[in-house]
Design a protein around this motif. Structure first.
Motif, PDB file in Angstrom:
ATOM      1  N   LYS A 110       1.062  -1.184   0.339  1.00  0.00           N
ATOM      2  CA  LYS A 110       0.082  -0.560   0.232  1.00  0.00           C
ATOM      3  C   LYS A 110       0.961   1.102   0.306  1.00  0.00           C
ATOM      4  CE  LYS A 110      -1.698  -1.431   3.372  1.00  0.00           C
ATOM      5  NZ  LYS A 110      -2.674  -1.645   5.238  1.00  0.00           N
ATOM      6  N   PRO A 111       0.665   1.950  -1.222  1.00  0.00           N
ATOM      7  CA  PRO A 111      -0.782   2.724  -1.146  1.00  0.00           C
ATOM      8  C   PRO A 111      -0.695   1.990  -3.177  1.00  0.00           C
ATOM      9  CG  PRO A 111       0.250   4.167  -1.788  1.00  0.00           C
ATOM     10  CD  PRO A 111       1.340   3.027  -1.055  1.00  0.00           C
TER      11      PRO A 111
ATOM     12  N   ARG B 209      -5.048   5.024   7.741  1.00  0.00           N
ATOM     13  CA  ARG B 209      -4.115   6.280   6.968  1.00  0.00           C
ATOM     14  C   ARG B 209      -4.628   6.536   5.675  1.00  0.00           C
ATOM     15  NH1 ARG B 209       1.941   5.241   7.836  1.00  0.00           N
ATOM     16  NH2 ARG B 209       2.288   6.927   6.517  1.00  0.00           N
ATOM     17  N   MET B 210      -4.831   8.060   5.637  1.00  0.00           N
ATOM     18  CA  MET B 210      -4.772   8.446   4.033  1.00  0.00           C
ATOM     19  C   MET B 210      -4.189   7.815   3.703  1.00  0.00           C
ATOM     20  SD  MET B 210      -8.132  10.361   4.506  1.00  0.00           S
ATOM     21  CE  MET B 210      -8.301  11.223   2.690  1.00  0.00           C
ATOM     22  N   ASP B 211      -3.050   7.823   3.445  1.00  0.00           N
ATOM     23  CA  ASP B 211      -1.745   8.134   2.530  1.00  0.00           C
ATOM     24  C   ASP B 211      -1.951   6.380   1.694  1.00  0.00           C
ATOM     25  OD1 ASP B 211      -1.381   7.455   5.015  1.00  0.00           O
ATOM     26  OD2 ASP B 211       0.863   8.894   4.893  1.00  0.00           O
ATOM     27  N   THR B 212      -2.272   5.573   2.355  1.00  0.00           N
ATOM     28  CA  THR B 212      -2.037   4.037   2.863  1.00  0.00           C
ATOM     29  C   THR B 212      -2.933   3.108   2.399  1.00  0.00           C
ATOM     30  OG1 THR B 212      -1.598   3.482   4.615  1.00  0.00           O
ATOM     31  CG2 THR B 212       0.456   4.080   2.847  1.00  0.00           C
ATOM     32  N   ASP B 213      -3.341   3.249   3.516  1.00  0.00           N
ATOM     33  CA  ASP B 213      -4.778   2.462   3.223  1.00  0.00           C
ATOM     34  C   ASP B 213      -6.068   2.752   2.507  1.00  0.00           C
ATOM     35  OD1 ASP B 213      -3.927   0.775   5.075  1.00  0.00           O
ATOM     36  OD2 ASP B 213      -4.598   2.055   6.569  1.00  0.00           O
ATOM     37  N   VAL B 214      -6.532   4.069   2.298  1.00  0.00           N
ATOM     38  CA  VAL B 214      -7.649   4.708   1.589  1.00  0.00           C
ATOM     39  C   VAL B 214      -7.341   5.242   0.237  1.00  0.00           C
ATOM     40  CG1 VAL B 214      -9.210   6.763   1.425  1.00  0.00           C
ATOM     41  CG2 VAL B 214      -8.669   5.901   3.844  1.00  0.00           C
ATOM     42  N   LEU B 215      -6.192   5.797   0.540  1.00  0.00           N
ATOM     43  CA  LEU B 215      -5.815   5.630  -1.809  1.00  0.00           C
ATOM     44  C   LEU B 215      -5.808   4.670  -1.971  1.00  0.00           C
ATOM     45  CD1 LEU B 215      -4.370   7.242  -3.687  1.00  0.00           C
ATOM     46  CD2 LEU B 215      -2.457   7.255  -2.684  1.00  0.00           C
ATOM     47  N   ALA B 216      -5.461   3.540  -1.470  1.00  0.00           N
ATOM     48  CA  ALA B 216      -4.802   2.143  -1.839  1.00  0.00           C
ATOM     49  C   ALA B 216      -5.997   1.768  -2.515  1.00  0.00           C
ATOM     50  CB  ALA B 216      -4.328   1.028  -1.043  1.00  0.00           C
ATOM     51  N   GLY B 217      -7.514   1.266  -1.098  1.00  0.00           N
ATOM     52  CA  GLY B 217      -9.162   1.281  -1.678  1.00  0.00           C
ATOM     53  C   GLY B 217      -9.331   1.617  -2.625  1.00  0.00           C
ATOM     54  N   MET B 218      -9.097   3.113  -2.646  1.00  0.00           N
ATOM     55  CA  MET B 218      -9.995   3.945  -3.512  1.00  0.00           C
ATOM     56  C   MET B 218      -9.679   3.992  -4.765  1.00  0.00           C
ATOM     57  SD  MET B 218     -10.091   8.529  -4.083  1.00  0.00           S
ATOM     58  CE  MET B 218      -8.467   8.161  -4.639  1.00  0.00           C
ATOM     59  N   GLU B 219      -8.281   3.987  -5.419  1.00  0.00           N
ATOM     60  CA  GLU B 219      -7.653   3.228  -6.452  1.00  0.00           C
ATOM     61  C   GLU B 219      -8.380   1.814  -7.067  1.00  0.00           C
ATOM     62  OE1 GLU B 219      -3.984   4.391  -6.920  1.00  0.00           O
ATOM     63  OE2 GLU B 219      -4.246   6.563  -6.660  1.00  0.00           O
ATOM     64  N   ALA B 220      -8.463   1.067  -5.836  1.00  0.00           N
ATOM     65  CA  ALA B 220      -8.833  -0.311  -6.013  1.00  0.00           C
ATOM     66  C   ALA B 220      -9.938  -0.518  -6.825  1.00  0.00           C
ATOM     67  CB  ALA B 220      -7.455  -1.479  -5.248  1.00  0.00           C
ATOM     68  N   GLY B 221     -11.171   0.623  -6.126  1.00  0.00           N
ATOM     69  CA  GLY B 221     -12.400   0.734  -6.352  1.00  0.00           C
ATOM     70  C   GLY B 221     -13.486  -0.098  -5.639  1.00  0.00           C
ATOM     71  N   LEU B 222     -12.427   0.153  -4.169  1.00  0.00           N
ATOM     72  CA  LEU B 222     -13.297  -0.365  -3.234  1.00  0.00           C
ATOM     73  C   LEU B 222     -14.291   0.769  -1.698  1.00  0.00           C
ATOM     74  CD1 LEU B 222     -11.399  -2.424  -3.720  1.00  0.00           C
ATOM     75  CD2 LEU B 222     -11.272  -3.402  -1.165  1.00  0.00           C
ATOM     76  N   ARG B 223     -15.018   0.441  -1.659  1.00  0.00           N
ATOM     77  CA  ARG B 223     -15.659   1.423  -0.238  1.00  0.00           C
ATOM     78  C   ARG B 223     -14.591   1.577   0.159  1.00  0.00           C
ATOM     79  NH1 ARG B 223     -21.774   0.532   2.180  1.00  0.00           N
ATOM     80  NH2 ARG B 223     -22.068   2.033   3.504  1.00  0.00           N
ATOM     81  N   THR B 224     -14.369   2.504   0.974  1.00  0.00           N
ATOM     82  CA  THR B 224     -13.019   2.993   1.854  1.00  0.00           C
ATOM     83  C   THR B 224     -13.543   3.502   3.229  1.00  0.00           C
ATOM     84  OG1 THR B 224     -12.712   5.163   1.511  1.00  0.00           O
ATOM     85  CG2 THR B 224     -11.620   3.491  -0.016  1.00  0.00           C
ATOM     86  N   PHE B 225     -13.567   3.108   4.124  1.00  0.00           N
ATOM     87  CA  PHE B 225     -13.231   3.394   5.932  1.00  0.00           C
ATOM     88  C   PHE B 225     -12.180   4.090   6.681  1.00  0.00           C
ATOM     89  CE2 PHE B 225     -16.941   0.374   4.682  1.00  0.00           C
ATOM     90  CZ  PHE B 225     -18.064   0.878   5.307  1.00  0.00           C
ATOM     91  N   LEU B 226     -12.717   5.215   7.097  1.00  0.00           N
ATOM     92  CA  LEU B 226     -11.652   5.201   7.758  1.00  0.00           C
ATOM     93  C   LEU B 226     -11.436   5.590   9.135  1.00  0.00           C
ATOM     94  CD1 LEU B 226      -8.407   6.401   7.716  1.00  0.00           C
ATOM     95  CD2 LEU B 226      -9.373   8.885   7.851  1.00  0.00           C
ATOM     96  N   VAL B 227     -11.278   5.388   9.805  1.00  0.00           N
ATOM     97  CA  VAL B 227     -11.139   4.555  11.852  1.00  0.00           C
ATOM     98  C   VAL B 227      -9.945   5.536  12.431  1.00  0.00           C
ATOM     99  CG1 VAL B 227     -11.878   2.244  11.549  1.00  0.00           C
ATOM    100  CG2 VAL B 227      -9.499   3.070  11.551  1.00  0.00           C
ATOM    101  N   LEU B 228     -10.622   6.367  13.466  1.00  0.00           N
ATOM    102  CA  LEU B 228      -9.679   6.838  13.718  1.00  0.00           C
ATOM    103  C   LEU B 228      -9.017   7.410  14.844  1.00  0.00           C
ATOM    104  CD1 LEU B 228     -12.518  10.336  13.651  1.00  0.00           C
ATOM    105  CD2 LEU B 228     -10.759   9.757  12.456  1.00  0.00           C
ATOM    106  N   THR B 229      -8.636   5.490  15.212  1.00  0.00           N
ATOM    107  CA  THR B 229      -7.664   5.284  15.959  1.00  0.00           C
ATOM    108  C   THR B 229      -6.511   4.950  15.710  1.00  0.00           C
ATOM    109  OG1 THR B 229      -8.637   2.891  15.354  1.00  0.00           O
ATOM    110  CG2 THR B 229     -10.053   3.632  16.930  1.00  0.00           C
TER     111      THR B 229
END
Length: 259
Positions: free
Chosen positions: A184-185, A210-230
């Protein structure tokens, strides 16, 4: 805009989502149990390439999280999958721990410092000047440069530690060669994970801290993304990025009922 399909498969980051500094985050145990009870396809992802899936399974079990070994997907496994697709039966000079070397052995790669096809850089707590020097010389001699992930620092109880991305930057400065990052990402890690599950991006979700790895990778792969604040990204930091997660939630406990 068409409605998204119901979520049938789940990908979730580990550190900052399920655990934090060796302690389960409230809701993580219930989330994993719900996935298993409902027979939902899922993978626990980590950019850390130090440990094998069996190592991680044992560590999670000690924390009370029962994750089957086949449901763990690491950047080392994604890297090995990439190399197996690109150049089956190749050779590599690897800098890393058992998670990386085992993954390379399992695809039939020979580990060598004599004219390897690739220099593969992973995570380790014992980066040595000798190993980095050898990597620089091999890359200058024609070896292709691969790294498991671009994370510049990693967490520890004492504070941040230099990680793969930082060491990759040192080697890049010495060689002029940028590595290909498999973790990731890079959405490659998501897509190979989905293929492992036999899942489709339209009906899958990624949970990360993490926005810069988890969310970015998920978004670019076409997945629905959830960001947790923990974990790494605070709520006030979300607007700093040019992309957004599908949803921002306080913790994994807020997602249990969505399974």
């Amino acid at each position: 805009m068409s409605e998204r399909k119901p979520i049938e498969s789940w990908l979730t980051d580990m550190d900052g989502v399920l655990i934090h500094e060796g302690v389960p985050i409230p809701g993580a145990e219930e989330f994993i149990k719900r996935l298993k009870d409902k027979d939902r396809p899922f993978l626990v992802l980590t950019n850390n390439s130090i440990y094998t899936p069996r190592d991680l399974q044992a560590r999670l079990r000690r924390m009370g999280l029962d994750v089957p070994v086949e449901n763990i997907w690491t950047s080392a496994l994604a890297t090995a999958q990439f190399l197996d697709d690109q150049r089956p039966g190749g050779t590599a000079y690897a800098i890393g721990e058992a998670g990386l070397t085992t993954a390379l052995h399992d695809i039939g790669y020979v580990l060598t410092d004599h004219d390897p096809d690739y220099v593969v850089l992973g995570e380790t707590r014992t980066y040595s000047f000798e190993a980095m020097t050898k990597a620089v010389r091999l890359i200058n001699a024609g070896a292709r440069f691969i790294a498991t992930n671009p994370d510049e620092t990693g967490p520890s109880t004492e504070g941040p530690l230099p990680a793969t991305g930082s060491v990759a930057a040192l080697i890049t400065r010495a060689t002029g060669k940028q590595p290909y990052f498999a973790g990731k990402p890079n959405p490659l890690m998501m897509r190979t994970g989905l293929n492992r599950l036999g899942a489709h991006s339209e009906s899958s979700a990624m949970i990360g801290d993490r926005m810069d790895t988890d969310v970015l990778a998920g978004m670019e792969a076409g997945l629905r993304t959830f960001l947790v604040l923990t974990g790494s990204t605070g709520k006030d930091q979300v607007e700093n990025y040019p992309f957004r997660p599908s949803e921002v939630v306080t913790s994994i406990a807020d997602i249990v009922d969505l399974v």
